[in-house]
Structure formats: C-alpha cells, structure tokens
Design a protein around this motif. Structure first.
Motif, PDB file in Angstrom:
ATOM      1  N   UNK A  59       0.849  -1.204   0.000  1.00  8.29           N
ATOM      2  CA  UNK A  59       0.000   0.000   0.000  1.00  8.29           C
ATOM      3  C   UNK A  59       0.880   1.248   0.000  1.00  8.29           C
ATOM      4  N   UNK A  60       1.947   1.233   0.787  1.00  5.52           N
ATOM      5  CA  UNK A  60       2.878   2.362   0.814  1.00  5.52           C
ATOM      6  C   UNK A  60       3.512   2.548  -0.560  1.00  5.52           C
ATOM      7  N   UNK A  61       3.976   1.459  -1.159  1.00  2.00           N
ATOM      8  CA  UNK A  61       4.621   1.535  -2.476  1.00  2.00           C
ATOM      9  C   UNK A  61       3.671   2.025  -3.555  1.00  2.00           C
ATOM     10  N   UNK A  62       2.383   1.796  -3.384  1.00  2.00           N
ATOM     11  CA  UNK A  62       1.384   2.269  -4.353  1.00  2.00           C
ATOM     12  C   UNK A  62       1.043   3.747  -4.145  1.00  2.00           C
ATOM     13  N   UNK A  63       1.584   4.345  -3.089  1.00  2.00           N
ATOM     14  CA  UNK A  63       1.340   5.764  -2.823  1.00  2.00           C
ATOM     15  C   UNK A  63      -0.015   6.060  -2.233  1.00  2.00           C
ATOM     16  N   UNK A  64      -0.594   5.095  -1.516  1.00  2.00           N
ATOM     17  CA  UNK A  64      -1.942   5.271  -0.976  1.00  2.00           C
ATOM     18  C   UNK A  64      -1.986   5.799   0.458  1.00  2.00           C
ATOM     19  N   UNK A  65      -0.827   6.030   1.069  1.00  2.00           N
ATOM     20  CA  UNK A  65      -0.807   6.547   2.439  1.00  2.00           C
ATOM     21  C   UNK A  65      -0.699   8.075   2.424  1.00  2.00           C
ATOM     22  N   UNK A  66      -1.180   8.730   3.485  1.00  2.00           N
ATOM     23  CA  UNK A  66      -1.139  10.199   3.535  1.00  2.00           C
ATOM     24  C   UNK A  66       0.299  10.734   3.481  1.00  2.00           C
ATOM     25  N   UNK A  67       0.474  11.979   3.041  1.00  2.00           N
ATOM     26  CA  UNK A  67       1.811  12.587   3.013  1.00  2.00           C
ATOM     27  C   UNK A  67       2.446  12.593   4.403  1.00  2.00           C
ATOM     28  N   UNK A  68       3.743  12.354   4.458  1.00  2.00           N
ATOM     29  CA  UNK A  68       4.468  12.335   5.721  1.00  2.00           C
ATOM     30  C   UNK A  68       4.406  11.012   6.441  1.00  2.00           C
TER      31      UNK A  68
END
Length: 184
Positions: A59-68
């Motif tokens: 999920x992190x690698x897909x860019x789905x987590x909030x900025x920071x």
C-alpha cells in the motif's frame, strides 16, 4: 554595579520561565487527575502505528498513504478519530491500517475500529511519573463477532498512547492528545 544588575536580570528571567513551566505542568496534572476521576475526557490521535506486513508495504509503495507517512507510522492529522469516555460508556472511532484476519465481508463499509458500549473489565491504575493506565474490553459497534482489548496510557502533559488488540485484526497503536469533553 551594571554587571550585578545584568546577572540579576538573567537570573530572574530564568527563574520566571521555570516557574511558568512548573505551574503549567501542575495545572495539566490536576486537569488529567480530574478527567480520569470523573471519567470525562476525549482522545484524538495524531499518529497510527500499525504492525508492518507485506500487504501494508504494498500500500505504501502504491502511494496510498497520507503525506508524511511511512509503513510503520501513519499521520492521522485531518482524519476524524476519537475515543470518548463519559461516565460508564465508551465511544470510539479509530481508522485502521493493517490486515484483517477474518470477518468483515466484501460489502462492508466499516473499515475502522468502532465501539459504543459499556466496557467489560474497565480498570484504571496509576502509572509511572503521574500517568494513568486504563484498560478494558469492548465489542465492535458494527460487527458483533469482533471485540477489542484496549489499553490507554494518559500522561500529565495531556498526551496519550492507545493500543488495540482485536479478535479479527492485527495489533495497532495510536498516539495523540487528551482533552476535556466540551459541555454540549
């Protein structure tokens, strides 16, 4: 004479700042004692610390987590979340990041941790350095087969740490702030 006045001025400034800090910490400690004694406070979390798994890394690698955010610390700033203790009832909604082990269904809209009930095994203990340790068990509001064991630590500087163990999900922790409940 000027040197003595200068040294005295510096001393008074430092002494004044130290007094303000200790007064503030004493007031915070009293406020925390009052909130815990009267079972009337609200916690809003700023960070979630999920258990790191391969799925969460994806999920992190897909860019789905909030900025920071990173895979092991996710910013909750701007996301609605709370745990409210008022009298004998406890209400809460905490966003969940992690893996569900069972249940939940495909059409389920609820992905967070939700509860609104009178807890079982509610216990308050005095912790180290004037902190409080609160623990309880409570069923999920929307999925009656799921339940949570919640441990909350409240600190005199009005910060909090919450850990949630679920019967259906991996462990997660939250960090935030505690405040009085506004009279409605």
């Amino acid at each position: 004479m000027k040197k003595t006045i200068g040294i005295l001025s510096v001393f008074l400034i430092f002494w004044g700042c130290a007094t303000t800090k200790s007064d503030t910490s004493i007031n915070s400690k009293r406020m925390l004692d009052d909130m815990v004694t009267h079972k009337s406070f609200k916690i809003e979390s700023e960070w979630a610390y999920p258990q790191v798994t391969n799925a969460l890394s994806s999920i992190l690698n897909a860019g789905l987590l909030p900025p920071g955010s990173s895979v092991n610390s996710i910013s909750l700033i701007g996301n609605s979340n709370f745990v409210k203790i008022k009298g004998d009832s406890i209400t809460g909604y905490l966003p969940y990041f992690g893996e569900r082990q069972m249940g939940g269904g495909y059409a389920s809209v609820n992905t967070g941790i939700q509860f609104d009930d009178i807890p079982k095994n509610y216990e308050v203990k005095k912790g180290k350095k004037n902190s409080y340790l609160i623990s309880f068990s409570i069923p999920d509001k929307t999925n009656l087969t799921e339940s949570y064991t919640v441990n909350i630590e409240l600190f005199p500087n009005l910060t909090s740490a919450i850990s949630v163990n679920s019967t259906h999900r991996f462990f997660i922790r939250y960090q935030g702030n505690v405040s009085k409940i506004d009279d409605e």
